[in-house]
Design an enzyme around this catalytic site. Structure first.
Site, PDB file in Angstrom:
ATOM      1  N   ARG A 166       0.832  -1.202   0.000  1.00 27.00           N
ATOM      2  CA  ARG A 166       0.000   0.000   0.000  1.00 27.00           C
ATOM      3  C   ARG A 166       0.868   1.255   0.000  1.00 27.00           C
ATOM      4  O   ARG A 166       0.565   2.226  -0.698  1.00 27.00           O
ATOM      5  CB  ARG A 166      -0.949   0.003   1.205  1.00 27.00           C
ATOM      6  CG  ARG A 166      -2.072  -1.032   1.090  1.00 27.00           C
ATOM      7  CD  ARG A 166      -3.052  -0.925   2.238  1.00 27.00           C
ATOM      8  NE  ARG A 166      -3.857   0.277   2.153  1.00 27.00           N
ATOM      9  CZ  ARG A 166      -4.667   0.698   3.126  1.00 27.00           C
ATOM     10  NH1 ARG A 166      -4.728   0.031   4.261  1.00 27.00           N
ATOM     11  NH2 ARG A 166      -5.392   1.794   2.973  1.00 27.00           N
ATOM     12  N   CYS A 206      -1.399   5.738   9.119  1.00 28.61           N
ATOM     13  CA  CYS A 206      -1.713   4.474   8.455  1.00 28.61           C
ATOM     14  C   CYS A 206      -2.841   4.753   7.483  1.00 28.61           C
ATOM     15  O   CYS A 206      -2.835   5.785   6.817  1.00 28.61           O
ATOM     16  CB  CYS A 206      -2.081   3.405   9.499  1.00 28.61           C
ATOM     17  SG  CYS A 206      -3.475   3.893  10.557  1.00 28.61           S
TER      18      CYS A 206
END
Length: 291
Positions: free
Chosen positions: A186, A246
């Site tokens: 990611r 995050c």
């Protein structure tokens, strides 16, 4: 007069400690299991949990409404979080032990929220549910009858938070380090299952929370290994400011927890995280393995 509760120093407790103290009414055990898609933490809790544990959900209990703040999991309002704690029987003197089945990645959010709202009793069970069952301890399907506690008067600010404007400034500050706790694919922009666009904040360093653990879903690595990891990331003594993010401000708390075990308790959470940054087309995004 009761003996004082003997609590290990630092934000982690191990299975032997919890097994010895889980029946103490001053200890509140919280099942924090939660998943991005498919499974429901409440269902897993119903199938079996540490005896005496209550379940708190990231979306319903450990976040405010998504439309009320930045990102997918904005911080809850003090009064709302006070009601959650009261329902779980958590008072000002409670020792709150959160656990999950993801190496503490979700339970760390509860630990961090307690710090943020000024409650000193937050801890995380090192190794989580897997460590509990591996030690031969049973699970229960019984929902404990816990008397609600009086609602606490919570004040935010016990742990530092920044918004996207501050992160945009800090990413250009050579004395600041920004850590991205998401999986490397990611961070690199190879995949983005949920947020508006792939990639990472330019200048941020990849620091997947899973690499704090000895094995997936396991216990934390030895202190020397964690020190080596975060020193290589530049996030210990040499950095004046450290920010963690995050996807939505949940698993970033695991990096905050790891750094707290190393004595660095001043690390900042970017509340909205990538879900906030990625939805603003005026902000840049980088791809690939480099900051």
């Amino acid at each position: 007069m009761r003996e004082p509760l003997s609590v290990p120093a630092g934000p982690l407790v191990d299975v032997p400690w919890l097994a010895a103290h889980a029946g103490d009414d001053r200890v509140r055990v919280v099942d924090c299991r939660w998943y991005l898609g498919g499974r429901r933490g409440a269902d897993e809790y119903a199938r079996g949990h540490i005896p005496g544990a209550v379940h708190l959900d990231v979306d319903a209990d450990l976040s405010g409404p998504a439309q009320a703040g930045p990102g997918r999991h904005p911080l809850p309002e003090p009064a709302a979080f006070a009601r959650v704690l009261a329902r779980a029987g958590i008072g000002p003197e409670s020792l709150v032990v959160g656990y999950d089945d993801a190496g503490g990645a979700i339970a760390a959010r509860l630990w961090w929220l307690l710090r943020y709202f000024g409650h000193p009793g937050g801890r995380v069970l090192d190794g989580g549910l897997q460590a509990w069952t591996a030690a031969g301890h049973p699970l229960s399907t019984e929902v404990p009858a816990i008397a609600p506690a009086p609602a606490l008067d919570l004040s935010p600010g016990g742990a530092p938070v920044v918004d996207k404007a501050a992160v945009d400034r800090l990413r250009q500050d050579p004395s600041a380090v920004i850590l991205d706790a998401r999986a490397r694919e990611r961070y690199e922009g190879q995949s983005e299952p949920i947020d508006a666009r792939p990639g990472h904040i330019p200048g941020a360093r990849s620091a997947p929370f899973a690499e704090n653990l000895r094995a997936p879903g396991g216990a934390f690595r030895e202190r020397a290994d964690l020190e080596r990891r975060y020193r290589e990331l530049g996030a210990l003594d040499e950095a004046r400011t450290v920010v963690c993010y995050c996807g939505s401000g949940v698993t970033a708390c695991h990096d905050l927890l790891a750094l707290a075990t190393l004595g660095r308790a001043d690390v900042i959470l970017y509340e909205g995280s990538w879900s906030d940054w990625a939805r603003d087309p005026a902000l840049p995004a980088a791809k690939g393995p480099d900051p």
